[in-house]
Design a protein around this motif. Structure first.
Motif, PDB file in Angstrom:
ATOM      1  N   SER A 501       0.872  -1.181   0.000  1.00 17.38           N
ATOM      2  CA  SER A 501       0.000   0.000   0.000  1.00 17.38           C
ATOM      3  C   SER A 501       0.902   1.220   0.000  1.00 17.38           C
ATOM      4  N   PHE A 502       0.623   2.180  -0.886  1.00 14.92           N
ATOM      5  CA  PHE A 502       1.508   3.333  -1.006  1.00 14.92           C
ATOM      6  C   PHE A 502       1.665   4.071   0.323  1.00 14.92           C
ATOM      7  N   VAL A 503       0.561   4.345   0.992  1.00 14.37           N
ATOM      8  CA  VAL A 503       0.617   5.120   2.238  1.00 14.37           C
ATOM      9  C   VAL A 503       1.343   4.347   3.331  1.00 14.37           C
ATOM     10  N   ILE A 504       1.003   3.051   3.491  1.00 10.49           N
ATOM     11  CA  ILE A 504       1.610   2.257   4.559  1.00 10.49           C
ATOM     12  C   ILE A 504       3.102   2.047   4.313  1.00 10.49           C
ATOM     13  N   SER A 505       3.466   1.677   3.095  1.00 14.22           N
ATOM     14  CA  SER A 505       4.883   1.442   2.803  1.00 14.22           C
ATOM     15  C   SER A 505       5.689   2.726   2.947  1.00 14.22           C
ATOM     16  N   LEU A 506       5.126   3.844   2.494  1.00 13.68           N
ATOM     17  CA  LEU A 506       5.801   5.137   2.628  1.00 13.68           C
ATOM     18  C   LEU A 506       6.046   5.456   4.099  1.00 13.68           C
ATOM     19  N   ALA A 507       5.027   5.255   4.947  1.00 17.21           N
ATOM     20  CA  ALA A 507       5.144   5.552   6.375  1.00 17.21           C
ATOM     21  C   ALA A 507       6.171   4.644   7.035  1.00 17.21           C
ATOM     22  N   LEU A 508       6.164   3.362   6.691  1.00 18.08           N
ATOM     23  CA  LEU A 508       7.091   2.415   7.324  1.00 18.08           C
ATOM     24  C   LEU A 508       8.530   2.671   6.907  1.00 18.08           C
ATOM     25  N   VAL A 509       8.755   2.958   5.629  1.00 18.46           N
ATOM     26  CA  VAL A 509      10.115   3.255   5.164  1.00 18.46           C
ATOM     27  C   VAL A 509      10.628   4.534   5.816  1.00 18.46           C
ATOM     28  N   ALA A 510       9.764   5.549   5.910  1.00 21.38           N
ATOM     29  CA  ALA A 510      10.159   6.799   6.563  1.00 21.38           C
ATOM     30  C   ALA A 510      10.482   6.564   8.045  1.00 21.38           C
ATOM     31  N   PHE A 511       9.635   5.767   8.712  1.00 25.30           N
ATOM     32  CA  PHE A 511       9.882   5.473  10.136  1.00 25.30           C
ATOM     33  C   PHE A 511      11.198   4.723  10.314  1.00 25.30           C
ATOM     34  N   ALA A 512      11.440   3.714   9.458  1.00 24.37           N
ATOM     35  CA  ALA A 512      12.671   2.932   9.565  1.00 24.37           C
ATOM     36  C   ALA A 512      13.897   3.820   9.364  1.00 24.37           C
ATOM     37  N   ASN A 513      13.844   4.705   8.381  1.00 24.52           N
ATOM     38  CA  ASN A 513      14.971   5.604   8.149  1.00 24.52           C
ATOM     39  C   ASN A 513      15.169   6.577   9.309  1.00 24.52           C
ATOM     40  N   GLY A 514      14.059   7.014   9.902  1.00 19.21           N
ATOM     41  CA  GLY A 514      14.167   7.865  11.096  1.00 19.21           C
ATOM     42  C   GLY A 514      14.849   7.133  12.234  1.00 19.21           C
ATOM     43  N   LEU A 515      14.510   5.851  12.394  1.00 21.22           N
ATOM     44  CA  LEU A 515      15.160   5.030  13.424  1.00 21.22           C
ATOM     45  C   LEU A 515      16.645   4.887  13.142  1.00 21.22           C
ATOM     46  N   TRP A 516      16.994   4.592  11.869  1.00 21.79           N
ATOM     47  CA  TRP A 516      18.415   4.435  11.532  1.00 21.79           C
ATOM     48  C   TRP A 516      19.190   5.724  11.762  1.00 21.79           C
ATOM     49  N   MET A 517      18.577   6.879  11.463  1.00 18.31           N
ATOM     50  CA  MET A 517      19.240   8.154  11.731  1.00 18.31           C
ATOM     51  C   MET A 517      19.534   8.340  13.212  1.00 18.31           C
ATOM     52  N   SER A 518      18.578   7.899  14.035  1.00 17.02           N
ATOM     53  CA  SER A 518      18.699   8.126  15.483  1.00 17.02           C
ATOM     54  C   SER A 518      19.799   7.293  16.115  1.00 17.02           C
ATOM     55  N   VAL A 519      20.063   6.109  15.543  1.00 22.49           N
ATOM     56  CA  VAL A 519      20.994   5.190  16.208  1.00 22.49           C
ATOM     57  C   VAL A 519      22.266   4.963  15.398  1.00 22.49           C
ATOM     58  N   ASP A 520      22.518   5.781  14.360  1.00 28.82           N
ATOM     59  CA  ASP A 520      23.697   5.514  13.525  1.00 28.82           C
ATOM     60  C   ASP A 520      24.995   6.025  14.131  1.00 28.82           C
ATOM     61  N   GLY A 521      24.915   6.753  15.267  1.00 25.68           N
ATOM     62  CA  GLY A 521      26.124   7.228  15.932  1.00 25.68           C
ATOM     63  C   GLY A 521      26.309   8.723  15.884  1.00 25.68           C
ATOM     64  N   PHE A 522      25.494   9.417  15.089  1.00 26.16           N
ATOM     65  CA  PHE A 522      25.617  10.873  15.008  1.00 26.16           C
ATOM     66  C   PHE A 522      24.830  11.564  16.120  1.00 26.16           C
TER      67      PHE A 522
END
Length: 625
Positions: A501-522
């Motif tokens: 689903s466009f909306v669901i996949s968009l939201a999940l990918v955005a959330f996952a990338n937000g998580l990766w940004m938070s814990v990548d060490g920066f």
């Protein structure tokens, strides 16, 4: 005269491949489908003991009010998933039950909203459908002749070079798309064709056009066609050879369309003159809008009982039983054509994806524009930073921004992959190829584009921002950015396959990338990162390895001048070069716990993450019904 002969020859070649089998009829017996009621949670029958038989060359309509079970029955007949709790009954071809793979080989299904790639032309759509099917083994000249014959048969010759149509490029009409959808299935040499609401959304003229073509093809090629249809016009209704009328999951009529009037006349429900018979029948068996539901339900039961007690129902049961008793032991397909190999399918999908990639701006065009805009913005905000201690924090911020936001913006790939996914679902159900071919071709087509994006983005932003000014450092940055985009696109493929689903996949990918940004060490340095996030997410966060190695690339072998204070200097980072009024870049890395020397290991981990996302997407596609 010569032109006419050429057209006749093309037409004959196009249809000759449909006449080389022994399939004579399809019959279904005792089809009963049970689901769990949403409110009561108790078993509920949505189809009850439905029977029918359709001969080669006939076109049969499944008709009834909304919710009567038409689509469910069509899915059962087509051996497709129904989501039901229990499915009983038999579907017989020539009186025998073929294996699932054999049935997929001989049949095709056209969805109500058929998945077509909008950036392809009509001819290309048929060509790729042919190359993915067993017809790929034919000489190119014969395959082209078949395509030309189908274009002529379906009245699409003038639209052969027209695009199907994308959100930004107008294409062919709705009726023409329906015909392309049917033709793209016929080019794969089916013997049984199922269509779900092929006239939905079309006016009466376009509906007649579609069904009339179907009838003609069925007659000429001894094709079995089963169509679910909602409310056909009189002209369309009269095109069908047979009718199965359903209401509340029960049969109210099965037989020739020409006999339906006599049946209802025999039970005291004569079809009125000058009234669309389809509308009359639908109103007769539809109780959704009845003011007295109990009385209407009783009348519906009486109509069903009248059918079961009629001679036609008895004849139908006898015919189906006779077919089951005297059926062939095997259902054969006398084909000289072979299915294409996996490498051949992958090459075909790559070719199709390549055309889509440069015609459809939603695939890579918009992403190129976004990344170039991001590169210009980054290069002008972090403009010509000097090798001084004041630039160290901005350089760290620039490294994070350049890597993390490039990854985040991969969400723009969601709509393009979603179109590929829907196309894959249709072609998988039709037995053309599986998830292996899709995953490999999707990965390969992205490699040159993602590398080009990485190179262009870096060429603009890297030198404007004045990162480590050496060729080796630049191409190291490009390489890590390329791995970053590969991982990010793999995440999109996995998430969109899991939730198409466009909306669901968009939201999940955005959330996952937000998580990766938070814990990548920066945001939080690895040494003080919460233990839970460090061990659960940090070590398989692809942005972590990109950020770490970009930091090492920038600071490991570079020095930065300290601020002058009177006759001396003041250094924000104390390193072994402090007496020279310089900061060794390794001192900055020490605060993060980063050290050079393990790039090969990190590349291996990144490769594992990239492959892991693709394998996870493959597993999802493999397990999905």
């Amino acid at each position: 005269m010569d032109v006419v002969n050429v057209d006749v020859e093309r037409h004959a070649v196009a249809e000759a491949h449909l006449k080389n089998t022994t399939i004579r009829h399809i019959a279904w017996k005792g089809v009963t489908v049970t689901v769990k009621d949403r409110e009561t949670k108790l078993p509920k029958e949505i189809l009850e003991n439905v029977e029918g038989i359709v001969e080669a060359g006939e076109i049969c309509a499944l008709m009834g009010p909304s919710g009567c079970g038409k689509t469910t029955l069509l899915n059962v007949l087509a051996s497709r998933p129904t989501g039901a709790q229990n499915v009983e009954g038999e579907v017989l071809v020539n009186g025998s039950k073929p294996s699932r793979s054999a049935f997929r080989e001989m049949s095709r299904f056209v969805e109500q909203e058929d998945a077509l790639i909008g950036s392809l032309t009509v001819r290309e759509t048929l060509n790729f459908a042919s190359r993915l099917a067993s017809t790929s083994s034919l000489p190119k000249k014969e395959r082209v002749a078949r395509i030309d014959g189908l274009l002529d048969s379906f009245g699409l010759r003038e639209q052969a070079s027209a695009l199907i149509g994308t959100p930004v490029r107008k294409g062919i009409s709705g009726g023409q798309k329906r015909r392309v959808g049917v033709a793209s299935q016929l080019i794969t040499s089916p013997k049984i064709l199922f269509l779900d609401e092929p006239t939905s959304g079309l006016d009466s003229a376009a509906s007649f056009e579609v069904v009339n073509y179907l009838k003609g093809v069925a007659k000429r090629n001894h094709l079995i066609v089963v169509v679910s249809i909602h409310q056909p016009s009189t002209a369309v209704f009269n095109l069908f050879d047979k009718l199965l009328l359903l209401s509340a999951g029960k049969t109210h009529y099965f037989g020739r369309v020409s006999d339906v009037g006599r049946h209802y006349e025999s039970i005291g429900r004569e079809l009125p003159l000058h009234v669309n018979p389809a509308e009359f029948l639908l109103e007769l068996v539809n109780i959704d809008f009845s003011q007295n539901r109990n009385s209407a339900s009783d009348q519906l039961d009486e109509l069903h009982k009248a059918w079961t007690a009629s001679p036609r129902a008895g004849d139908l049961m006898a015919a189906v039983d006779e077919v089951a008793r005297n059926g062939d032991r095997t259902v054969t397909l006398e084909r000289a054509e072979k299915k294409p190999s996996i490498p051949s399918v992958i090459l075909t999908l790559l070719h199709r994806s390549f055309i889509k990639s440069y015609r459809d701006v939603f695939v890579y065009g918009i992403r190129f524009a976004m990344y170039i805009g991001l590169a210009i913005m980054m290069g002008t905000v972090w403009l010509r930073l000097e090798a001084t201690q004041e630039s160290i924090i901005p350089l760290i911020n620039g490294i994070f921004f350049g890597s993390a936001f490039m990854s985040f913006m991969a969400v723009a790939y969601c709509p393009a992959y979603l179109e590929d996914y829907l196309q894959f679902v249709k072609e998988k159900h039709n037995g053309l190829y599986g998830p292996t071919e899709l995953v490999i071709s999707n990965f390969l087509i992205g490699l040159p584009y993602l590398f080009l994006i990485s190179l262009i983005f870096s060429a603009i932003s890297y030198w404007l921002s004045n990162f480590q000014p050496t060729a080796l450092a630049f191409f190291t940055w490009v390489f890590w950015l390329f791995l970053d985009l590969l991982a990010a696109e793999g995440l999109v493929v996995f998430m969109t396959s899991l939730f198409p689903s466009f909306v669901i996949s968009l939201a999940l990918v955005a959330f996952a990338n937000g998580l990766w940004m938070s814990v990548d060490g920066f945001m939080v340095q690895p040494g003080i990162l919460n233990v839970f996030y460090k061990y659960v997410f940090h070590y398989w966060d692809y942005q972590k390895y990109v950020f770490e190695n970009m930091m090492i690339n920038e600071f490991a072998e570079r020095t930065y001048s300290c601020a002058s204070v009177g006759d001396g200097c003041q250094c924000m980072w104390q390193t072994e070069l402090a007496d020279q009024c310089l900061i060794a870049g390794q001192g900055v890395l020490d605060q993060y716990g980063y050290a050079p020397g393990h790039m090969r290991k990190d590349i291996g981990i990144m490769m594992g993450i990239i492959v892991g996302y693709r394998v996870a997407g493959w597993i999802v596609l493999k397990l999905k019904k």
